[in-house]
Design an enzyme around this catalytic site. Sequence first.
Site, PDB file in Angstrom:
ATOM      1  N   ASP A   1       0.811  -1.220   0.000  1.00 30.30           N
ATOM      2  CA  ASP A   1       0.000   0.000   0.000  1.00 30.30           C
ATOM      3  C   ASP A   1       0.843   1.269   0.000  1.00 30.30           C
ATOM      4  O   ASP A   1       2.065   1.219   0.145  1.00 30.30           O
ATOM      5  CB  ASP A   1      -0.968  -0.009   1.196  1.00 30.30           C
TER       6      ASP A   1
ATOM      7  N   ASP B   1      -7.891  -2.668  13.916  1.00 28.34           N
ATOM      8  CA  ASP B   1      -9.267  -2.874  13.434  1.00 28.34           C
ATOM      9  C   ASP B   1      -9.354  -4.090  12.502  1.00 28.34           C
ATOM     10  O   ASP B   1     -10.387  -4.332  11.887  1.00 28.34           O
ATOM     11  CB  ASP B   1      -9.776  -1.613  12.720  1.00 28.34           C
TER      12      ASP B   1
ATOM     13  N   HIS C   1      -7.433  -4.573   9.805  1.00 33.02           N
ATOM     14  CA  HIS C   1      -7.069  -4.331   8.399  1.00 33.02           C
ATOM     15  C   HIS C   1      -5.806  -5.090   8.001  1.00 33.02           C
ATOM     16  O   HIS C   1      -4.923  -5.332   8.815  1.00 33.02           O
ATOM     17  CB  HIS C   1      -6.956  -2.833   8.082  1.00 33.02           C
TER      18      HIS C   1
ATOM     19  N   GLU D   1      -9.661  -1.683   5.044  1.00 32.17           N
ATOM     20  CA  GLU D   1     -10.314  -1.366   6.306  1.00 32.17           C
ATOM     21  C   GLU D   1     -11.620  -2.154   6.444  1.00 32.17           C
ATOM     22  O   GLU D   1     -12.163  -2.640   5.443  1.00 32.17           O
ATOM     23  CB  GLU D   1     -10.627   0.140   6.350  1.00 32.17           C
TER      24      GLU D   1
HETATM   25  P1  PGA Z   1       2.263  -2.527  12.609  1.00 32.16           P
HETATM   26  O1  PGA Z   1       1.247  -2.154  11.437  1.00 32.16           O
HETATM   27  O2  PGA Z   1       2.662  -3.941  12.372  1.00 32.16           O
HETATM   28  O3  PGA Z   1       3.369  -1.534  12.491  1.00 32.16           O
HETATM   29  O4  PGA Z   1       1.489  -2.357  13.881  1.00 32.16           O
HETATM   30  C1  PGA Z   1       0.293  -3.087  11.084  1.00 32.16           C
HETATM   31  C2  PGA Z   1      -0.804  -2.432  10.265  1.00 32.16           C
HETATM   32  O5  PGA Z   1      -1.310  -1.380  10.672  1.00 32.16           O
HETATM   33  O6  PGA Z   1      -1.163  -2.994   9.221  1.00 32.16           O
END
Ligand code: PGA
Length: 246
Positions: free
Chosen positions: A70, A139, A141, A146
């Site tokens: 992304d 959440d 995602h 999302e």
């Molecule tokens: P993180 O990010 O592993 O740095 O917590 C994960 C995400 O938000 O997809």
Amino acid sequence: MLHLNIVNVETPEEMGKAAADVFEAVIHAKPACVMGLATGSTPLPLYRELIAREKAGLIDFSRVRSANLDEYKGLGPDHPQSYRRFMQENLFDHISIKPENTIVPDGLATDIPAMCEAYERKIEDWGGVDIQLLGIGHDGHIGFNEPCDYFPVMTHEVQLTAMTREANKRFFSSIDEVPTSAITMGIGTVMAAKRIVMIITGADKAEILHKVFFGPVTPEVPGSILQFHPDVTLICDAAAAAGLHK
Ligand code: PGA
């Protein structure tokens, strides 16, 4: 049907090594493999380990291709918080991967649907993702997919939730600077990967880890779709793993 390999680790360094072992095996088996890569804090020890292993002669990235999950909409490659810049600084600039063999969605594209279609086509031309790295958002995602009332299939533009913008504001000087939308691989793009490695750390992720792997499969928890993936390796520390035993 989910085939979940669970690897328990104690420290971020151990996580980096465990994830690097999987990447190393895939690259040895297929030197021109396609890696699906992720940003955030959790992948950093993995990227440090991959850099060290290439320097030690254990891995050769010169034929490897990579496609990132992304990118923020509106941030160019030189923006300090763009995911293209993150990837350059934390991995690509330190390994032998060829610049033309790395793709990240273009946050500045004027025709986003055309850019997304070209992104999907490029991955397809490369023969698909061999190994996809994923984190999980609070959440649920994956990438920037999302919670929603359907599973978006292809690479597309999304509005970021308040929860995601809040979680990511640590990288910006204020919440107002966090972009409100992004471009992400779709759930179908992720599910088409032959192999998935998910890395999760911290007690704050235990509850969502439980929902993802043991709750109902629903687009309200996008990562829950992984229950239908045949080859997922989950690497988690003890704090996050508490979610496995709820
Ligand atoms: P993180 O990010 O592993 O740095 O917590 C994960 C995400 O938000 O997809």
